[in-house]
Every structure is written in structure tokens, then in C-alpha cells.
Design an enzyme around this catalytic site. Structure first.
Site, short mmCIF file in Angstrom:
data_model
loop_
_atom_site.label_atom_id
_atom_site.label_comp_id
_atom_site.label_asym_id
_atom_site.label_seq_id
_atom_site.Cartn_x
_atom_site.Cartn_y
_atom_site.Cartn_z
N ASP A 67 0.81 -1.22 0.00
CA ASP A 67 0.00 0.00 0.00
C ASP A 67 0.85 1.27 0.00
O ASP A 67 2.06 1.22 0.23
CB ASP A 67 -0.96 -0.01 1.21
CG ASP A 67 -0.30 -0.53 2.49
OD1 ASP A 67 0.93 -0.47 2.59
OD2 ASP A 67 -1.03 -1.00 3.37
N ASP A 136 -7.26 -3.42 14.72
CA ASP A 136 -8.67 -3.63 14.40
C ASP A 136 -8.86 -4.78 13.42
O ASP A 136 -9.95 -4.97 12.88
CB ASP A 136 -9.27 -2.34 13.82
CG ASP A 136 -8.57 -1.90 12.54
OD1 ASP A 136 -7.61 -2.57 12.11
OD2 ASP A 136 -8.98 -0.87 11.97
N HIS A 138 -7.27 -5.12 10.51
CA HIS A 138 -7.06 -4.82 9.08
C HIS A 138 -5.82 -5.51 8.54
O HIS A 138 -4.89 -5.83 9.29
CB HIS A 138 -7.05 -3.30 8.80
CG HIS A 138 -5.88 -2.55 9.31
ND1 HIS A 138 -5.97 -1.30 9.89
CD2 HIS A 138 -4.55 -2.84 9.30
CE1 HIS A 138 -4.77 -0.87 10.21
NE2 HIS A 138 -3.89 -1.78 9.86
N GLU A 143 -9.61 -2.00 5.68
CA GLU A 143 -10.19 -1.73 6.99
C GLU A 143 -11.40 -2.64 7.21
O GLU A 143 -11.96 -3.21 6.26
CB GLU A 143 -10.61 -0.26 7.05
CG GLU A 143 -9.46 0.73 6.87
CD GLU A 143 -8.61 0.88 8.13
OE1 GLU A 143 -8.44 -0.09 8.88
OE2 GLU A 143 -8.08 1.99 8.32
P1 PGA Z 1 2.26 -1.89 12.77
O1 PGA Z 1 1.00 -1.77 11.80
O2 PGA Z 1 3.16 -2.88 12.16
O3 PGA Z 1 2.88 -0.51 12.78
O4 PGA Z 1 1.73 -2.31 14.10
C1 PGA Z 1 0.45 -2.94 11.27
C2 PGA Z 1 -0.75 -2.57 10.43
O5 PGA Z 1 -1.39 -1.55 10.71
O6 PGA Z 1 -1.04 -3.30 9.48
#
Ligand code: PGA
Length: 261
Positions: A67, A136, A138, A143
Site C-alpha cells: 500500500d 482492528d 485490518h 479496513e
Molecule cells: P504496525 O502496523 O506494524 O505498525 O503495528 C500494522 C498494520 O497496521 O497493518
């Protein structure tokens, strides 16, 4: 899903590096899917270390990132182009032309998303997709509520994700609201998926991903349908799994070659 629980993030990241290294040595070119965020950093450091020792070359790899933020210049300090450059690419030997990230500045975003999907197909598909999971649930920037068969497209971030990512921007108002992300359908076409999860903040999402119903409320739960998905985590992230003892017993009962150690 194969569940691997190690005591620490460092131990888990060494296993992840073994999985990446095995593929890179075995398949040429190996098509790697990379992720950003705090989660894969220890893995990238380990890959850089092995490369520095002459034990691992990426010259025959092709890479696709999950992304990128919309409208952020690749040189912006918080862009994912920059993140990958700083944390992996400038330290290893992936050929510049083999590196792909979504183009967040494209004038025609749907066309850029289609082109990204085509580039993945033209490369023969992703052999191994590295993933983090959001608190959450995702996956990439899919999302909660994302279509389980979605393709690369523009998405609007939740406030929770923008708050979490404000650590890279200093202020939530600076975090872009829109991103281009591979879809869940795109991710599911990777030949293998490796989800990393570290820390207590991921424990609930990890439980929902592995043991919850498959639901767009936890986008990562779609991986229950993947034939080759590995969830690799530390003890804190595993703490809320209902079948924790069983997963540990299964892992320790495996021969060493199946444990990636
Ligand atoms: P993080 O984020 O590795 O910074 O915890 C993971 C994500 O949001 O997919």
C-alpha cells in the site's frame, strides 16, 4: 493456518527471515510482497544483516508493497516508498527496476490500481506476502468492512488507523485520509502469506483472525481460507488465543525442518 508462537519478536523475526531466505535461494526470481509499519522492522534488520554477511542476495527478486498513501510524494519522510528505501531497499541489492509500490500520486487512480494488479500478474504472482495486522484486524489498508474479495483500490482510512499512524506524521491532521491498497482478493492470490504480530495490542485481532468467524469485521480472518498462511507471533500477541496450548503442542511436536529453525 499454521501458528508459530515464539517468546520474543526477535526470535519470531529470525524464523520469518528463514522463511524469506529459503524462498529467495530456492526460486529465481522470487516475487516478494513487503509490508510497512513497525511489525516487519526486525525481519528487515535480520535480512539486511544476512545480506551484509554475504549470506543472502536479493538480486533475483521482484518486490511488491501492499500500500501507499494517496497524494504523498515518494520522497515524503512518511511515505511508504521512503519507509522501504530507508528500512530495507537501500541496504540490500534488490534491483531498482524490480521494486513496485502503488503510485499514490497517479492522476487516474483506478487505472493505476489496475496497472498494479497487472504488474503482479505479469511477474507470475506473489510467492510470499509479508503482512502485519492492525489492532482492528485490518490487513494492508483493508479496513473492517472491506469486501473479502476486493482488489487493489483506493480506501478511506478509519480514525483508529490514522491515529495509530500519526506516530509517523507527528499529528493526526497530517495523516492522509486515503490510500491505495492491495485488496483482500489480491492478497489471497499470493502463493503463501506470512502474517507477523507482536505485542499485547494485537492479541484481540490475532484471536479474531485465527479463531473468529471469517468476516469483513476482521479482514485478516479471510486468511483462514488461504492454503498456505502462517501466523508468526510473540507470546503477548498470542495471549488471547483459546487454543494456545494446542498450537504450542503442535509446533513443538514438529520435526526441525518444519519449524523453520
Ligand atoms: P504496525 O502496523 O506494524 O505498525 O503495528 C500494522 C498494520 O497496521 O497493518
Amino acid at each position: 493456518m499454521e501458528i508459530i508462537i515464539k517468546e520474543t519478536r526477535k526470535q519470531a523475526s529470525e524464523i520469518a527471515a528463514n522463511i524469506v531466505a529459503d524462498l529467495v535461494k530456492r526460486k529465481k526470481p522470487a516475487v516478494l510482497g513487503f509490508a510497512t509499519g513497525a511489525t516487519p522492522l526486525a525481519l528487515y534488520q535480520e535480512l539486511i544483516r544476512r545480506h551484509g554477511q554475504g549470506a543472502l542476495s536479493f538480486k533475483d527478486t521482484v518486490t511488491f508493497n501492499l500500500d501507499e498513501y494517496v497524494a504523498l510524494d515518494p520522497s515524503h519522510p512518511s511515505s511508504y516508498h521512503r519507509f522501504m528505501e530507508d528500512n530495507l531497499f537501500q541496504h540490500v541489492d534488490v534491483p531498482q527496476a524490480a521494486i513496485h509500490l502503488p503510485d499514490g500520486r497517479a492522476e487516474n487512480i483506478p487505472a493505476a490500481c489496475e496497472a498494479y494488479e497487472k504488474a503482479i500478474k505479469d511477474a507470475g504472482g506473489i510467492d510470499l506476502q509479508i503482512l502485519g495486522i492492525g489492532g482492528d484486524g485490518h490487513l494492508a489498508f483493508n479496513e473492517p468492512g472491506s469486501s473479502l474479495s476486493s482488489r487493489t483500490r483506493i480506501k478511506t482510512l478509519t480514525k483508529e488507523t490514522r491515529t495509530a499512524n500519526s506516530r509517523y506524521f507527528g499529528d493526526i491532521d497530517q495523516v492522509p485520509k486515503h490510500v491505495i491498497t492491495m485488496g483482500l482478493g489480491t492478497i489471497m492470490e499470493a502463493k503463501a502469506c506470512l502474517v507477523l504480530a507482536f505485542g499485547a495490542g494485537k492479541a484481540e485481532a490475532v484471536r479474531d483472525m485465527i479463531e473468529g468467524p471469517v468476516s469483513s469485521s476482521c479482514p485478516a480472518s479471510i486468511l483462514q481460507f488461504h492454503a498456505h498462511a502462517i501466523a508468526l507471533m510473540d507470546q503477548e500477541a498470542a495471549a488471547r488465543l483459546r487454543r494456545l496450548d494446542y498450537y504450542l503442542e503442535v509446533y513443538h511436536g514438529k520435526p526441525a525442518w518444519q519449524r523453520w529453525e
